[in-house]
Design a protein around this motif. Structure first.
Motif, short mmCIF file in Angstrom:
data_model
loop_
_atom_site.label_atom_id
_atom_site.label_comp_id
_atom_site.label_asym_id
_atom_site.label_seq_id
_atom_site.Cartn_x
_atom_site.Cartn_y
_atom_site.Cartn_z
N GLN A 50 -3.61 -4.62 0.08
CA GLN A 50 -4.57 -5.34 -0.75
C GLN A 50 -3.97 -6.66 -1.20
N ASN A 51 -4.82 -7.64 -1.47
CA ASN A 51 -4.39 -8.92 -2.01
C ASN A 51 -5.46 -9.45 -2.94
N ARG A 52 -5.05 -9.72 -4.17
CA ARG A 52 -5.95 -10.36 -5.15
C ARG A 52 -5.16 -11.49 -5.81
N ARG A 53 -5.60 -12.69 -5.57
CA ARG A 53 -4.94 -13.90 -6.08
C ARG A 53 -3.48 -13.89 -5.69
N ASN A 54 -2.58 -13.88 -6.68
CA ASN A 54 -1.15 -13.94 -6.36
C ASN A 54 -0.48 -12.56 -6.37
N VAL A 55 -1.26 -11.49 -6.38
CA VAL A 55 -0.71 -10.12 -6.36
C VAL A 55 -1.02 -9.50 -5.00
N TRP A 56 0.02 -8.99 -4.36
CA TRP A 56 -0.08 -8.39 -3.04
C TRP A 56 0.45 -6.97 -3.09
N LYS A 57 -0.25 -6.06 -2.44
CA LYS A 57 0.17 -4.66 -2.36
C LYS A 57 0.45 -4.32 -0.89
N PHE A 58 1.54 -3.59 -0.65
CA PHE A 58 1.98 -3.28 0.70
C PHE A 58 2.36 -1.81 0.84
N ARG A 59 2.33 -1.37 2.07
CA ARG A 59 2.88 -0.08 2.47
C ARG A 59 4.01 -0.40 3.43
N GLY A 60 5.20 0.15 3.17
CA GLY A 60 6.34 -0.14 4.02
C GLY A 60 7.03 1.11 4.53
N GLU A 61 7.63 0.98 5.71
CA GLU A 61 8.44 2.04 6.30
C GLU A 61 9.72 1.43 6.82
N VAL A 112 12.44 2.36 9.58
CA VAL A 112 12.54 3.23 10.75
C VAL A 112 13.85 2.94 11.48
N VAL A 113 14.60 3.99 11.79
CA VAL A 113 15.83 3.87 12.57
C VAL A 113 15.72 4.82 13.76
N ASP A 114 15.93 4.29 14.94
CA ASP A 114 15.86 5.09 16.17
C ASP A 114 14.57 5.91 16.25
N GLY A 115 13.47 5.31 15.85
CA GLY A 115 12.17 5.97 15.94
C GLY A 115 11.88 6.96 14.82
N GLN A 116 12.81 7.16 13.90
CA GLN A 116 12.61 8.10 12.79
C GLN A 116 12.36 7.34 11.49
N VAL A 117 11.33 7.75 10.75
CA VAL A 117 11.08 7.15 9.44
C VAL A 117 12.16 7.66 8.49
N CYS A 118 12.92 6.71 7.93
CA CYS A 118 14.00 7.05 7.00
C CYS A 118 13.56 6.90 5.55
N ALA A 119 12.65 5.96 5.30
CA ALA A 119 12.16 5.73 3.95
C ALA A 119 10.78 5.10 4.04
N GLU A 120 9.99 5.32 3.00
CA GLU A 120 8.66 4.73 2.93
C GLU A 120 8.28 4.53 1.48
N ALA A 121 7.40 3.58 1.24
CA ALA A 121 6.95 3.32 -0.13
C ALA A 121 5.71 2.44 -0.10
N THR A 122 4.97 2.50 -1.19
CA THR A 122 3.88 1.56 -1.47
C THR A 122 4.34 0.76 -2.67
N TYR A 123 4.13 -0.54 -2.64
CA TYR A 123 4.64 -1.38 -3.72
C TYR A 123 3.76 -2.61 -3.85
N ALA A 124 3.80 -3.20 -5.04
CA ALA A 124 3.05 -4.42 -5.30
C ALA A 124 4.01 -5.48 -5.84
N ALA A 125 3.69 -6.72 -5.52
CA ALA A 125 4.52 -7.84 -5.96
C ALA A 125 3.63 -9.02 -6.31
N MET A 126 4.17 -9.88 -7.14
CA MET A 126 3.44 -11.07 -7.57
C MET A 126 4.22 -12.30 -7.14
N ILE A 127 3.56 -13.23 -6.50
CA ILE A 127 4.19 -14.50 -6.14
C ILE A 127 4.01 -15.46 -7.31
N VAL A 128 5.11 -16.10 -7.73
CA VAL A 128 5.08 -17.03 -8.85
C VAL A 128 4.96 -18.44 -8.29
#
Length: 156
Positions: free
Chosen positions: A124-135, A137-153
């Protein structure tokens, strides 16, 4: 059909270009290369993990493991490159601050010698706030994942 700026997938962005786009520097720069990017949508970054990382002597001396927060930070930096590339010159070098980190899961340790493929997708993106889903991956295996939001100043 001709490629438009919104749908074009680029080959790569090297470390020099990444440093033009985001303000992070050693030892906090945690993405080495972008191997594909779809402006406004998704991107994949590469982090080559070496024994020379500054956190390994303390985490942990006998079994080096990349801290989970650093993995999440690498996702955020990859997302920041996507945002900067999407917004163009007006945004390059601007600060981006975490707002939320949700649903973080760590499935397998990452250590020296691993190459992380950092896959990020805009949720999602609203104005200067962006939300992402990240993974991470090492050697085809998901090692970590998260959903996070950030604001660009934009006034930094």
């Amino acid at each position: 059909m001709a490629d438009s700026a919104e749908t074009k997938v680029l080959g790569t962005l090297d470390i020099q270009r990444i440093m033009e786009m985001i303000p992070h520097r050693y030892p906090m720069l945690l993405v080495d290369k972008i191997i594909d990017i779809i402006p406004g949508e998704s991107c994949t970054g590469i982090k080559n993990v070496t024994i020379n990382e500054p956190f390994f002597p303390g985490h942990f001396p006998t079994k080096p493991v990349m801290p989970g927060v650093m993995i999440i930070e690498s996702m955020a930096q990859t997302s920041a490159v996507l945002v900067m590339h999407t917004l163009g010159d007006v945004a390059e070098g601007k600060l981006v601050y975490f707002m939320t980190i949700e649903e973080a899961r760590f499935r397998r340790p990452i250590g020296p010698g691993d190459q992380i493929h950092i896959k990020v997708q805009k949720v999602q993106n609203r104005r200067n706030v962006w939300k992402f889903r990240g993974e991470a991956v090492v050697d085809g295996q998901v090692c970590a994942e998260a959903t996070y939001a950030a604001m660009i100043v934009m006034d930094s």
